[in-house]
Structures are given as structure tokens and as C-alpha cells.
Design a protein around this motif. Structure first.
Motif, PDB file in Angstrom:
ATOM      1  N   TYR A  65      27.088  53.087  12.290  1.00 16.62           N
ATOM      2  CA  TYR A  65      26.880  53.418  10.561  1.00 16.62           C
ATOM      3  C   TYR A  65      26.726  55.147  10.751  1.00 16.62           C
ATOM      4  O   TYR A  65      25.680  55.028  11.631  1.00 16.62           O
ATOM      5  N   TYR A  67      25.690  58.108   8.621  1.00 19.56           N
ATOM      6  CA  TYR A  67      25.275  58.419   7.060  1.00 19.56           C
ATOM      7  C   TYR A  67      25.508  59.731   6.999  1.00 19.56           C
ATOM      8  O   TYR A  67      25.341  61.113   8.564  1.00 19.56           O
ATOM      9  N   HIS A  69      27.088  63.404   4.054  1.00 22.15           N
ATOM     10  CA  HIS A  69      26.974  64.310   2.754  1.00 22.15           C
ATOM     11  C   HIS A  69      27.625  64.426   2.296  1.00 22.15           C
ATOM     12  O   HIS A  69      27.931  63.253   0.448  1.00 22.15           O
ATOM     13  N   ARG A 102      26.523  51.648  -1.293  1.00 20.97           N
ATOM     14  CA  ARG A 102      26.882  53.053  -1.103  1.00 20.97           C
ATOM     15  C   ARG A 102      28.373  53.400  -0.687  1.00 20.97           C
ATOM     16  O   ARG A 102      29.443  52.520  -1.764  1.00 20.97           O
ATOM     17  N   GLU A 104      32.246  54.511   1.266  1.00 26.53           N
ATOM     18  CA  GLU A 104      32.053  54.682   2.303  1.00 26.53           C
ATOM     19  C   GLU A 104      33.603  54.544   3.074  1.00 26.53           C
ATOM     20  O   GLU A 104      34.343  54.756   2.194  1.00 26.53           O
ATOM     21  N   TYR A 117      31.632  55.766   7.728  1.00 26.58           N
ATOM     22  CA  TYR A 117      31.313  56.998   7.342  1.00 26.58           C
ATOM     23  C   TYR A 117      30.500  56.472   6.177  1.00 26.58           C
ATOM     24  O   TYR A 117      31.043  56.148   5.402  1.00 26.58           O
ATOM     25  N   CYS A 118      29.356  56.823   5.537  1.00 25.76           N
ATOM     26  CA  CYS A 118      28.753  56.407   4.337  1.00 25.76           C
ATOM     27  C   CYS A 118      27.863  57.650   3.431  1.00 25.76           C
ATOM     28  O   CYS A 118      27.057  58.457   4.804  1.00 25.76           O
ATOM     29  N   GLN A 119      28.238  57.696   2.429  1.00 25.71           N
ATOM     30  CA  GLN A 119      26.914  58.464   1.374  1.00 25.71           C
ATOM     31  C   GLN A 119      26.558  57.105   0.675  1.00 25.71           C
ATOM     32  O   GLN A 119      27.253  56.370   0.349  1.00 25.71           O
ATOM     33  N   ASN A 120      25.353  57.194   0.112  1.00 28.85           N
ATOM     34  CA  ASN A 120      24.386  56.015  -1.185  1.00 28.85           C
ATOM     35  C   ASN A 120      25.088  57.338  -1.555  1.00 28.85           C
ATOM     36  O   ASN A 120      25.137  58.373  -2.196  1.00 28.85           O
TER      37      ASN A 120
END
Length: 122
Positions: A65, A67, A69, A102, A104, A117-120
Motif C-alpha cells: 500500500y 498512501y 495525497h 479509502r 484507491e 495507491y490510496c488516500q483516506n
């Protein structure tokens, strides 16, 4: 534990270096590494990754994973560089809001290693 460095098995070092450096923004970080090296160190911002042609054949298929922006901006940049989606997988086609909070998208390299690739989601 402060950090970890994933090790991905690749079949073709030259093709893997091209994919990671020209599409995904990584750069070679060890001055002695070449496309003929059995292990190559790659970096991007505060991330590190190693790719190898040397390890056991059963090592294919790692997942990590990453993370970031803004997954949408990053996905658009990768697509503009030639990233192609994976048939039958919506999360490989474009960023998706997941039920676990998330946003993704996934990138699988030619050797079956996947960067998620992920962001909350706020």
C-alpha cells in the motif's frame, strides 16, 4: 519499527526499471546499480523499494500500500505516461471509493506485483 522496504521479484530488470522510473516516478538510488544488477534500489519521496531478478521463483505477486495525497491526480499522471487498466478490475481502471474508508487505485507491474495507491476519505 520505522520503515520497511518491499522486495519485488521481476523477470526483466531493464523493463522493470523502465516501468518504475518512467511511469511511476521512482528513481534508481544506489549509484552502482545498472540494468544488469541482480538487485536494484528504487526510491520516490520517502519510499524505498527493491526489485530483483535473483530471488526464489516463488516470490512473484507481492502487494504494498502506498498512501498519497491525491489518488486522482496521480492516476491521471500515470495514465498520461502509458499506464493501462487491467480488464475486469474496476480499481485497476480508475480510483474507487472503498467501503473501508479509502479511495484507491491499483497498479500491477508486468511481473504481478501490485502497488495499491490510496488516500483516506474525509
Amino acid at each position: 519499527m520505522n520503515s520497511f522496504i518491499p522486495l519485488f521479484k521481476v523477470r526483466n530488470m531493464r523493463a522493470a526499471i523502465q516501468f518504475y522510473t518512467e511511469v511511476l516516478d521512482f528513481r534508481m538510488t544506489w549509484p552502482d546499480d545498472t540494468t544488469d544488477s541482480p538487485v536494484v534500489d528504487l526510491g520516490h519521496e520517502n519510499m524505498e523499494l527493491q526489485i530483483t531478478t535473483y530471488e526464489n521463483d516463488n516470490l512473484y505477486g507481492s502487494v504494498v500500500y502506498v498512501y498519497v495525497h491525491d489518488v486522482d491526480v496521480l492516476f491521471a499522471k500515470f495514465v498520461s505516461r502509458g499506464l493501462k487498466g487491467k480488464t475486469g478490475s474496476p480499481v485497476h481502471q480508475e480510483p474507487v471509493d472503498q467501503t473501508w474508508g479509502r479511495r484507491e487505485f491499483y497498479v500491477t507491474d508486468p511481473d504481478g506485483n501490485t502497488l495499491r495507491y490510496c488516500q483516506n476519505i474525509a
